[in-house]
Design an enzyme around this catalytic site. Structure first.
Site, short mmCIF file in Angstrom:
data_model
loop_
_atom_site.label_atom_id
_atom_site.label_comp_id
_atom_site.label_asym_id
_atom_site.label_seq_id
_atom_site.Cartn_x
_atom_site.Cartn_y
_atom_site.Cartn_z
N TYR A 174 58.65 38.03 -42.56
CA TYR A 174 60.07 38.38 -42.46
C TYR A 174 60.44 38.52 -41.00
O TYR A 174 59.69 39.12 -40.21
CB TYR A 174 60.33 39.71 -43.18
N ASP A 269 56.36 37.69 -33.56
CA ASP A 269 57.37 38.66 -33.94
C ASP A 269 56.64 39.99 -34.18
O ASP A 269 56.06 40.21 -35.23
CB ASP A 269 58.11 38.20 -35.19
N LYS A 297 62.16 48.30 -33.78
CA LYS A 297 61.56 49.49 -34.39
C LYS A 297 61.05 50.51 -33.35
O LYS A 297 61.86 51.17 -32.73
CB LYS A 297 60.50 49.07 -35.42
#
Ligand SMILES: *Cc1c(COP(=O)(O)O)cnc(C)c1O
Length: 463
Positions: A174, A269, A297
């Site tokens: 994702y 990522d 994050k």
């Protein structure tokens, strides 16, 4: 008492049931979420699904979403004043737990001087220097405001830098809600993507190749045919958004090599793995340097921050130095930068990751040993301070190995634990996070309840 039963391996079902009901009296199960339920009904009138991000709507688990109002350390409290040990940790950012003092102080200090100027500030410079000094391949970076934005920008940069248009991604990774990456694999080993969301033209999806994880052959086939048209391969080097699909280091090494051979940029990522699997993330863990990296994050210390960066030469293509345009009104927001710096400074303590990893490993291995002893088809794979409650003992490395029907068991697991003060992300495809505030005694408390949940599920007891 539960420990006693297991120690002596008294497996007589009637005895277990009897003791379980005694345990129930000892364990608070009277959680009511009336207020959350009311607020959710109201919120549905104003927001699609009553939420700002789909998974929060609790569609894959039982009950209304929980409206949280307060967090402190490893614990959160909801609007009905129920207390939970939190393993969601805001989906990963809170590696120091809720409201760590130095981050809160940095936010207060900064916010008192103004919330945003739209100019460069010393706070962004300080965070940038800290990152540059500690991550060898991060020669230059740009701050943005979310992980999605970081990925979207890195993809554009890779296309601008290589003058190629195709992107290769892996099924089960994702990367945020970027148009060209919201694609599913078609049927076949190497396929062009099929949009996984309405509103994405098939012509966008057609620029994205999708291959399975953990499969050198599929990669080779894709590169043999399209290698010279691919701008970048993007991967979560620790795929942690569709279960925890730990990759073989050899696979990642092969990926690095084939990208180099074909002049394809490798984008790691690390929005979820960055500063989680050690300060240098998965790149440092596996000893593999990506050409570009994306963060989110943890980097913002709980505030909305993302970043992308990499080699100086590639970053030189970003505007205003180069022709690849990318901008942001609130990018490098001073309050968020100060929060990020405070959070990441604590991560630089030499013992920080060692301790966190050990706590996590002990917690998971204890539960794994329990599941083994009782023959429950359950395991908690883990890396660093990420773990995945998985209703299988198989080593799962790619998305197609996940048995969708096992999510029914996760539903029971989630509800049982929610009723007893343990908060997991509301989907069986989500990982859990251990923070520095989850000390051994908190993890012990959680572990006992998780074992009770497994007993209930595998002995088919009422929830
Ligand atoms: C969370 C996540 C994103 C998206 O970040 P947002 O801040 O939610 O936009 C992208 N990639 C990975 C690997 C993530 O875990």
């Amino acid at each position: 008492m539960r420990i006693g039963i297991h120690r002596f391996s008294l497996k007589s079902v009637s005895l277990v049931i009897k003791v379980n009901s005694m345990m129930e009296e000892m364990t608070e199960i009277s959680y009511s979420r009336t207020r959350s339920g009311e607020l959710y009904e109201e919120a549905k009138q104003y927001f699609p699904g009553g939420v700002d991000s789909p998974v929060r709507a609790f569609k894959s688990v039982i009950g209304p979403p929980v409206f949280m109002k307060k967090g402190d350390g490893a614990r959160v409290w909801d609007e009905d004043d129920n207390e939970y040990i939190d393993f969601c940790c805001s989906w990963g950012p809170l590696i120091h737990g809720h409201n760590p003092r130095s981050v809160a102080e940095a936010i207060h200090r900064t916010v008192d001087l103004g919330t945003s100027f739209g100019t460069p500030t010393i706070y962004g410079l300080e965070l940038g220097k800290l990152l540059n000094a500690n991550i060898p391949f991060l020669e230059k970076l740009r701050f943005v405001s979310s992980g999605t934005e970081a990925v979207m920008s890195a993809i554009r940069l890779a296309r601008g830098y290589t003058s190629r248009s195709k992107i290769l991604k892996f099924d089960g990774c994702y990367h945020g809600h970027v148009d060209s990456l919201l694609v599913n694999a078609g049927s076949g080993l190497v396929t062009f993507g099929v949009s996984s969301s309405a509103g994405i033209p098939e012509s966008f999806a057609a620029e994205t190749l999708v291959v399975p994880l953990d499969d050198e052959t599929a990669l080779k086939v894709a590169f043999d045919v399209y290698g010279h048209e691919i701008a970048a391969v993007i991967i979560e080097p620790v795929p942690a958004n569709n279960g925890l699909l730990l990759q073989r280091p050899e696979f990642l090494t092969y990926l690095r090599k084939i990208c180099t051979d074909f002049g394809v940029l490798l984008i790691f990522d690390e929005v979820i793995s960055g500063f989680r699997i050690g300060f240098t993330g998965a790149a440092g863990h596996y000893g593999i340097e990506p050409d570009l990296v994306t963060y989110g994050k943890i980097i913002g210390g709980g505030m909305p921050v993302g970043a992308y960066g990499g080699r100086r030469e590639i970053m030189g293509q970003v505007s205003p130095d180069g022709p690849v345009y990318q901008a942001g009104t609130l990018s490098g927001n001073p309050v968020a930068m100060a929060a990020g710096k405070a959070a990441l400074s604590m991560c630089l303590n030499p013992e920080f990751y060692v301790n966190l990893e050990k706590l996590t490993a002990d917690f998971c291995e204890d539960i794994n040993a329990f599941a083994d002893e009782y023959g429950y088809d359950f395991s908690m794979p883990h890396i660093g301070s990420i773990f995945w409650p998985c209703f299988s003992k198989q080593t799962i490395r790619n998305a197609s190995q996940i048995d969708a029907s096992s999510m029914e068991l996760f539903k029971k697991f989630h509800f049982f634990l929610l009723q007893r003060g343990i908060y997991f992300g509301p989907s069986g495809y989500e990982v859990g996070f251990v923070s520095a505030a989850h000390d051994a005694s908190i993890l012990e408390e959680a572990s006992e309840k998780i074992k009770m949940a497994l007993d209930h599920i595998y002995q088919n007891e009422e929830l």
